[in-house]
Structures are given as structure tokens and as C-alpha cells.
Write an enzyme that holds these catalytic residues in place. Structure first.
Site, mmCIF file in Angstrom:
data_model
loop_
_atom_site.group_PDB
_atom_site.id
_atom_site.type_symbol
_atom_site.label_atom_id
_atom_site.label_comp_id
_atom_site.label_asym_id
_atom_site.label_seq_id
_atom_site.Cartn_x
_atom_site.Cartn_y
_atom_site.Cartn_z
ATOM 1 N N HIS A 86 0.707 -1.332 0.062
ATOM 2 C CA HIS A 86 -0.008 -0.079 -0.005
ATOM 3 C C HIS A 86 1.007 1.423 0.105
ATOM 4 O O HIS A 86 1.565 1.499 0.718
ATOM 5 C CB HIS A 86 -0.963 -0.015 1.217
ATOM 6 C CG HIS A 86 -1.891 -1.230 1.195
ATOM 7 N ND1 HIS A 86 -3.020 -1.053 0.761
ATOM 8 C CD2 HIS A 86 -1.738 -2.352 1.832
ATOM 9 C CE1 HIS A 86 -3.714 -2.209 0.776
ATOM 10 N NE2 HIS A 86 -2.913 -3.142 1.481
ATOM 11 N N ASN A 118 -6.577 0.827 -2.956
ATOM 12 C CA ASN A 118 -7.511 1.342 -2.153
ATOM 13 C C ASN A 118 -6.850 2.780 -1.246
ATOM 14 O O ASN A 118 -6.625 2.907 -0.409
ATOM 15 C CB ASN A 118 -7.905 0.384 -0.776
ATOM 16 C CG ASN A 118 -6.405 0.070 -0.084
ATOM 17 O OD1 ASN A 118 -5.372 0.011 -0.711
ATOM 18 N ND2 ASN A 118 -6.509 -0.289 1.136
ATOM 19 N N HIS A 172 -9.110 -10.055 -1.371
ATOM 20 C CA HIS A 172 -9.156 -9.892 -0.108
ATOM 21 C C HIS A 172 -10.150 -10.778 0.468
ATOM 22 O O HIS A 172 -11.213 -10.260 0.649
ATOM 23 C CB HIS A 172 -9.068 -8.429 0.511
ATOM 24 C CG HIS A 172 -9.398 -8.053 1.910
ATOM 25 N ND1 HIS A 172 -8.313 -7.389 2.624
ATOM 26 C CD2 HIS A 172 -10.295 -8.434 2.617
ATOM 27 C CE1 HIS A 172 -8.613 -7.215 3.712
ATOM 28 N NE2 HIS A 172 -9.912 -7.911 3.969
ATOM 29 N N HIS A 222 -2.842 -12.273 1.189
ATOM 30 C CA HIS A 222 -2.495 -12.537 2.374
ATOM 31 C C HIS A 222 -3.322 -13.663 3.218
ATOM 32 O O HIS A 222 -4.043 -13.310 4.244
ATOM 33 C CB HIS A 222 -2.658 -11.169 3.619
ATOM 34 C CG HIS A 222 -4.006 -10.150 3.002
ATOM 35 N ND1 HIS A 222 -5.177 -10.941 2.972
ATOM 36 C CD2 HIS A 222 -4.238 -9.065 2.714
ATOM 37 C CE1 HIS A 222 -6.176 -10.197 2.943
ATOM 38 N NE2 HIS A 222 -5.630 -9.069 2.506
ATOM 39 N N ASP A 272 2.220 -7.066 2.263
ATOM 40 C CA ASP A 272 1.064 -6.475 2.679
ATOM 41 C C ASP A 272 1.563 -5.227 3.697
ATOM 42 O O ASP A 272 1.251 -4.904 4.658
ATOM 43 C CB ASP A 272 0.099 -7.426 3.465
ATOM 44 C CG ASP A 272 -1.087 -6.543 3.704
ATOM 45 O OD1 ASP A 272 -1.506 -5.477 3.151
ATOM 46 O OD2 ASP A 272 -2.217 -7.115 4.668
#
Lengths: 439, 333
Positions: A69, A101, A186, A239, A312
Site C-alpha cells: 500500500h 485502496n 482480500h 494475505h 502487505d
């Protein structure tokens, strides 16, 4: 021909070609010129060659993390593409895929192009954006997937939350199948998750914390395996944290379903018990699970059920994470500790060999996204990582290149010190100057 | 030793001897409450702040009363209308408390572990007055105190705890306290309100309320709060009363002199029948009175020799200092 660069005396690990031997690696014009005797004679005999001594260390293709991210655009207080890719380089990564996101989400061409442009300007790592599955990640209308892929997106995902609606998941798989990209899921049933904040088990029972059961993940993995079978599409499970999910993925693969999976470092080294002191740095989603889940994940990595290893990397500000557990956001940083944790969790206990680890950190993640690279073959871009697998170092979040300091591994001694990271022959990280000399 | 601790965060952290020491101290304060002037100067000069981030009437009153009976200055802070609703972080709240020179902080918070966060960030002593669904140690202590007063002992007693175990901080503190002191604890409640691996607390899990009550010395009935739980956990209060409500008939299975407890506030006719609540076995109002004494004991022991006024003869404070030594507010941690 520009002056060649010789990375001298390292153990060259190139799992893409089954190479594991001490050899010189020659670089010319940002590309691999060859290994040892295979490098062209005029390169090896060049008088202007620069030599970097890396004896005793491992040289491998630049590491690849397909789950980070970078928070830009919109959450630059947490991380930027520049700081996030600096963190990547410091952790030995030359390629990352970033999740959509952001605020706003990466759901249209200009935003995908923005990420690509910003990453090119920064130049610390190759950045492949992952686009949203639905507009605004609202779960209602599909994004213009073909256009997004054309702009540079390598996959689609709602990460941060699941593709909840099975109909949308089915259609997304049908449309991405032709494009040759995966839908990265996810995996989480929002109803089963409820307002849980940690794994549902004995620790949550003791601490009186709202639990997230392991099946909140596994039911979605099972559903998506069936949808992948129906559509012929490719589901990549992000993940993976639960043993039950590993079982389902293993069975799906055995049935020929196009399902791949990754896990993250913390699930292999920590369990729910780490939450004991209510430290928000142990709060992430999916949560740290039980010891049996951890063991099942390690087994899944070893037997190839879990194809690749990601981080992650989820940076948050110190203010957000300095609070009571419930109020803190989910997520921890990972880029600068991933390699060390993977060596400690997988290689040192001999669950897999070092070349097998590198495979899961280079070729395999690229293969999930259908991307080339991950090799030290002559002609390939000189993306490489030099590290000492044995040398211990202490995790100090204050020294991170990432703006995120939210790691549960503060103060840990980890193996796998990254000494040098190169992107297309250019140094993007150097821990301490290895001996450089003109010949 | 409890006297060397800075904070009281949960009964899980305490040794049996520390719990007993608190109960013994509470006994002394219980006598103070029966005096014509039920007040001692033990905490004169100290300031206690009652931070209630979650609505509470009786616990807040009980603490405030305990503080006043110990002659502490008290300040109250409640979420509605306070800066917390304006987005102030727990950290800033803590810093403000520190800046105001407050010695003891009583905190109730909807988030499990919030008192632990404050305790880590404050030099002041922190008392957990209920954190999320984690612990409510002073309730656990006052329940233990009441049981011991009534039955003369705790070890060997059979205690049934009926209700929503998963979401009850009262249940957790009771279970830790009772098991540490040697009682045999049985829990009963809807399967949806039984936390995972609950038996690892060292309790028996009964299949029905009848089974739990069978032969019990003590029945502790938890408040059922369907309105605060996810609606998926149970159908209705009516159904709950039918299956788990403690009625006179169900109570016949217990020992003839059973002690009936409830942490309040009660839903009469739901988890507890009217005639059980007001019946001869009920000690529910005694619990309330004892609560003040137990909280006085906790405040007193945590404040230790922090009290600036040492010239307070003929108080339980001085007597107990002799008995327990000089407790410190800043122990090794």
C-alpha cells in the site's frame, strides 16, 4: 559500450534457471551482461570496469512484492510513492505492485497513469498498479478493466475489503480471463468478521476482544474457488492467514482451478498471542491467527500451495497507531523487514531452502501477475539484490525509509541484511559502501 | 503485592494473596461505612479523576462515594459534551490528566485494553472500572467480598455464572477471582454467547441453566443486553427469559441457602425473576454497599503512601500501613 560493472565474489542465486554458485556478475548499460565466463570477453577484459566486492553475500534477482500500500494519492500523511519505493529498495525489492485502496481509489485511467508516472519520477522501484474491481471500490459497478490494463494495471482487487458480491466476482473473473490478469481477493466475509479486531480464539476470549473467526476468510476462498472453476478465471488470494484456507487452495489447485495465493511475513512468525499487551502494532487484517494456522501456512509455502510471499506493507501514522486497540487502523509496515522475517521463519528452521525462498520472492510473484523478469539471464534488466543471509541486524523503525513506523518487530534481531539493491544497474539502496575499486 | 502496584487493570494479573489482601482491607472499610460519620482522611490531598467514556451510573457513583469517604478530591469526566466526542485521542486525554496533577484515574471505556493504554502512558495510578468486554476488576472483587461475607469462605464453593459470558467483563473478572481463590465455577448461557475455548478459564460449561444451578452455593446472574449486541446472537428477551431466566423453580436445584447475585442493573422478568431478585437469597443490594468498601480498599492500597498528610491517627489507613508496610505508588514495572 559504457563502463561495465562487475559484482564480484558473491553467491549467485538465480532460481529461474536453477543457478546457485559463486560467480562474478557483469552489468553493462543497465542490463545483465552475463555470469562469469558467460559474459562477453570484451566486457570481462574492459579496462574501465568498476568492481563491487560482495564476497560472502548472496546475489539474486531483485525481490518482488505484489502486495503493498503506497497510499498515494490521498493519504500522503501515511506514505507516498516516493517513500514507499525507497522502503522497497531498502528491503531489497526492485518491483512492487500497489493496491488501489487509495483516496480516491485507483479506478480510472488518469489515476493509474498518475501512479505509473510518479513511480517513474521517483525511480526507486518498478511499480505496477493494481486497479479497483468496482468504481470507488463501492462493490456495485465494474471498472473499465480493459482501459485500466491498457494504462498499466496488472490486476484488479478491492483489497482492504473483499469483492463481497458473488455475482460481481463471477463477472470480474469472466472479463479478466481474456485479459490474462488475476482478480486478487482480500478474502473476508464482512458479516462473519463483524466488528472483530483480532483472531477469534483463546486470546480474544481472555482479552474480551471481538474476534474475527478464521472461516471469515476461508468461506470466501471456497466460494471463489468455485467461481474460478465456473469461469476459468484466475483468483489470487491475498494475505492467506488461516489453515483452512490453505486446505481449500490446495484442493482447488489439485482440481485444476486457477487459484494462486500469497501470505505475509507476520503470519509465519507471530500468532494471536502477540496481541496480549493490546499493542495496536499487532493489529492487522486478516489478524494474527493461532499456532496451528501458522504451521499450516508454513506447510503451504513449503509444498507450493502458497505460490509467493508478499509483505502487505500497510503504513499508518504514529498518531493513528498510538491509541487503544479498537480505535487503531488495521495494518503494519513490512517492506523493510520482509526478507529477514522470511529467512528467520522459513529458511533457518529448514522448511525451505534459500533458493526456494528467492523463487517465492521473485519469479513466482511475477508469474502470478503474468509479468516477465525475475532472472539474472544475460540481456535482462539488471534488477538485483545483494544480501547476507546470516548477518543479524536489529529492527529500528526510526531508521525506516517508509513513513510508517507501525511494526510489531521493533527491536527484533533478524537475519538477511540487505547490502545492495540495484534497479536496471542503478543503485537504489546501499547499506554501507561495499568495497568499490577500479580495476 | 497489591500495595506495590501502580494500577489495578484486571483480576487476571493478581495473585490470590493480593486478592485476599484487598478483601481484608475492604473489611476494615466496610466497618467505616457503618460509622455515624463514614469518612476517613486517608486520601486527603489526593485527587482522583473518574473518566467515564461509557455511560454508567452505579459504578461511577460507587467510585465517587469511595473517593469522598476517603477524603480525596474528585473530578468527573463523561464523554457526552467532552472533548473526546470532538475527536481528542486517548493519548491527549492522558496528557491533560497528567498536566492537571491527578493522582488516581478511574476509567471506564468501551474498548478492551484502554485502561492498559492509559496505565502505560501515565504516572498516575489507573483503576479499570470496566473495559469493553474484558474485565471489571472492582466488580469481581466486590462479588468475591460479598460471597466471603455471606458464606465465610470462597474455596470449595460451587458458583454458577449465568448469561452472556462472551460479552461480559463481569464474568471474566469473576471467573479469574473465583478460580484463583479455589471456587468451582460453572457457566451457562446461549451457545452464541459462550466465547471460544471458554473451558480454558478452568470453568465447567453447563448445557443448561438447570445443570449449572444444580447444587450451587452461589448463582451470579449477568445482565442481558440484547440491544447492545449484534442482533444475530439471540432472538428475543422473551426467548431468553424462557430458556435462561433464573426463576424460583429453577433455583430450587441449588443449595437451600443459595446466595443469588446480580451486578445490576437488573432486567426484572428477563434474566432474573421478580421474586428471585427480591427473595430471601438475594444479596444484590449488599453487593452495592460492599462495592463502596471494596473500591475504598483498592483506592487506598494503590494510593499507598502517596497521601501527603501523614498525620492521620485512628484511621484504618494508619492501622493498615502498619499491617501491610508502606505501599508505593511507583513500583518497579
Amino acid at each position: 559500450m559504457a563502463s561495465p560493472l562487475c559484482i564480484r565474489g558473491g553467491r549467485v542465486l538465480d532460481p529461474s534457471r536453477g543457478i546457485d554458485r559463486v560467480q562474478d556478475l557483469w552489468i553493462v548499460d543497465g542490463r545483465i551482461a552475463g555470469l562469469g565466463e558467460d559474459a562477453p570477453a570484451e566486457v570481462r577484459s574492459s579496462r574501465s570496469a568498476e568492481v563491487v566486492q560482495v564476497s560472502g553475500n548472496v546475489i539474486c534477482p531483485g525481490l518482488v512484492d505484489i502486495h503493498v500500500h503506497l497510499r498515494e494519492p490521498g493519504q500522503e500523511e501515511k506514505e507516498t510513492i516516493d517513500t514507499g519505493t525507497r522502503a522497497a529498495a531498502r528491503g531489497g525489492f526492485t518491483t512492487v505492485a500497489c493496491m488501489p485502496n487509495t483516496a480516491p481509489p485507483l479506478d480510472d485511467r488518469p489515476r493509474i497513469e498518475f501512479v505509473v508516472r510518479r513511480a517513474r519520477e521517483s525511480g526507486h522501484a518498478r511499480v505496477h498498479p493494481i486497479a479497483a474491481v468496482t468504481r470507488g471500490q463501492m462493490g456495485e459497478t465494474l471498472t473499465e478493466i480493459d482501459d485500466l490494463v491498457d494504462a498499466g494495471a496488472v490486476a484488479i482487487s478491492e483489497d482492504g475489503k473483499p469483492v463481497r458480491n458473488a455475482e460481481i466476482m463471477r463477472r470480474a473473473l469472466e472479463l479478466t480471463r481474456a485479459l490474462g490478469i488475476p482478480v486478487i481477493q482480500h478474502a473476508e466475509d464482512p458479516d462473519l468478521k463483524g466488528d472483530g479486531v483480532m483472531h477469534e480464539g483463546w486470546t480474544s476470549t481472555r482479552l474480551g476482544m471481538k474476534g474475527i473467526p478464521d472461516v471469515a476468510e476461508s468461506v470466501v476462498v471456497a466460494r471463489d474457488a468455485l467461481l474460478a472453476e465456473l469461469t476459468g478465471g484466475h483468483v489470487h488470494v491475498a494475505h492467506v492467514s488461516a489453515g483452512r484456507s490453505v486446505d481449500i487452495i490446495r484442493k482447488a489447485k489439485a482440481r485444476g482451478i486457477r487459484m494462486t495465493a500469497e501470505t505475509a511475513p507476520h503470519y509465519l512468525l507471530l500468532t494471536e498471542e502477540a496481541v496480549e499487551g493490546f499493542d495496536p502494532r499487532t493489529k492487522m487484517n486478516p489478524p494474527l491467527r493461532g499456532a496451528r494456522d501458522r504451521d499450516a501456512l508454513i506447510e503451504g509455502v513449503a509444498d507450493g500451495t502458497i505460490d509467493c510471499l508478499a509483505s502487505d506493507h500497510a503504513p499508518h501514522t504514529e498518531i493513528e497507531k498510538d491509541s487503544d486497540f479498537d480505535s487503531a487502523p488495521f495494518g503494519i509496515v513490512g517492506l523493510e523487514t520482509a526478507l529477514g522475517i522470511y529467512i528467520k521463519a522459513l529458511v533457518e528452521p529448514k522448511h525451505i531452502s534459500l533458493p526456494e525462498l528467492i523463487l517465492r520472492l521473485t519469479v513466482n510473484p511475477l508469474r502470478v501477475l503474468g509479468l516477465p523478469g525475475g532472472t539474472l539471464e544475460a540481456g535482462a534488466p539488471a534488477d538485483l539484490t545483494v544480501f547476507d543471509p546470516a548477518r543479524r541486524w536489529t529492527v529500528r523503525a526510526a531508521e525506516f525509509a517508509s513513513m510508517g513506523r507501525n511494526t510489531p518487530f521493533e527491536g527484533w534481531e533478524l537475519p538477511g541484511r540487505v547490502l545492495l539493491t540495484m534497479l536496471a544497474g542503478r543503485v537504489t539502496h546501499r547499506a554501507e559502501a561495499p568495497q568499490t575499486s577500479a580495476r | 503485592m497489591i500495595g506495590t502496584r501502580k494500577d489495578l487493570l484486571g483480576l487476571e494479573d493478581l495473585e490470590a494473596s493480593e486478592i485476599i489482601s484487598i478483601l481484608d482491607t475492604a473489611r476494615t472499610f466496610r466497618e467505616v461505612l457503618d460509622r455515624p460519620i463514614p469518612k476517613v482522611p486517608s486520601l486527603r490531598g489526593l485527587t482522583a479523576a473518574n473518566l467515564f467514556f461509557e455511560a454508567s451510573t452505579r459504578t461511577r457513583l460507587s467510585f465517587e462515594l469511595a473517593e469522598k469517604r476517603l477524603s480525596a478530591d474528585t473530578v468527573n469526566f463523561q464523554t457526552s459534551g467532552s472533548s473526546v466526542s470532538k475527536g481528542e485521542s486517548l493519548k491527549d486525554t492522558a496528557r491533560n490528566i497528567e498536566a492537571m496533577g491527578i493522582h488516581l484515574v478511574v476509567i471506564r471505556h468501551q474498548s478492551s485494553g484502554a485502561p492498559h493504554y492509559l496505565a502505560k502512558n501515565l504516572d498516575a495510578g489507573v483503576i479499570n472500572a470496566g473495559d469493553g468486554t474484558h474485565e471489571h476488576p472492582t466488580q469481581g472483587l466486590l462479588d468475591l467480598f460479598t460471597i466471603r461475607e455471606r458464606r465465610g469462605k470462597i474455596a470449595g464453593l460451587r458458583v454458577a455464572i449465568i448469561g452472556d459470558i462472551a460479552h461480559s467483563r463481569v464474568a471474566r473478572s469473576n471467573i479469574w477471582g473465583l478460580t484463583k481463590l479455589g471456587a468451582s465455577v460453572t457457566v451457562a448461557g446461549p451457545a452464541t454467547m459462550m466465547p471460544l475455548e471458554v473451558e480454558r478459564f478452568g470453568v465447567n460449561v453447563a448445557r443448561s441453566v438447570e445443570e449449572a444451578i444444580e447444587g450451587a452455593d452461589v448463582v451470579n446472574i449477568l445482565r442481558i443486553q440484547l440491544e447492545r449486541q449484534r442482533s444475530t446472537l439471540y432472538s428475543s428477551l422473551r426467548e431468553y427469559a424462557r430458556v435462561y431466566g433464573v426463576t424460583v423453580k429453577r433455583l430450587l436445584r441449588a443449595k437451600p441457602d443459595v446466595t443469588v447475585m446480580h451486578p445490576g442493573p437488573m432486567n426484572r422478568g428477563v434474566e432474573i425473576a421478580q421474586d428471585v431478585a427480591d427473595g430471601k437469597h438475594s444479596v444484590i443490594l449488599e453487593q452495592v454497599t460492599n462495592g463502596v468498601a471494596v473500591r475504598m480498599a483498592v483506592l487506598y492500597l494503590l494510593a499507598g503512601n502517596k497521601a501527603p498528610d501523614e498525620s492521620t491517627p485512628e484511621t484504618p489507613a494508619t492501622e493498615m500501613k502498619k499491617a501491610h508496610g508502606e505501599p508505593s505508588l511507583h513500583p518497579r514495572r
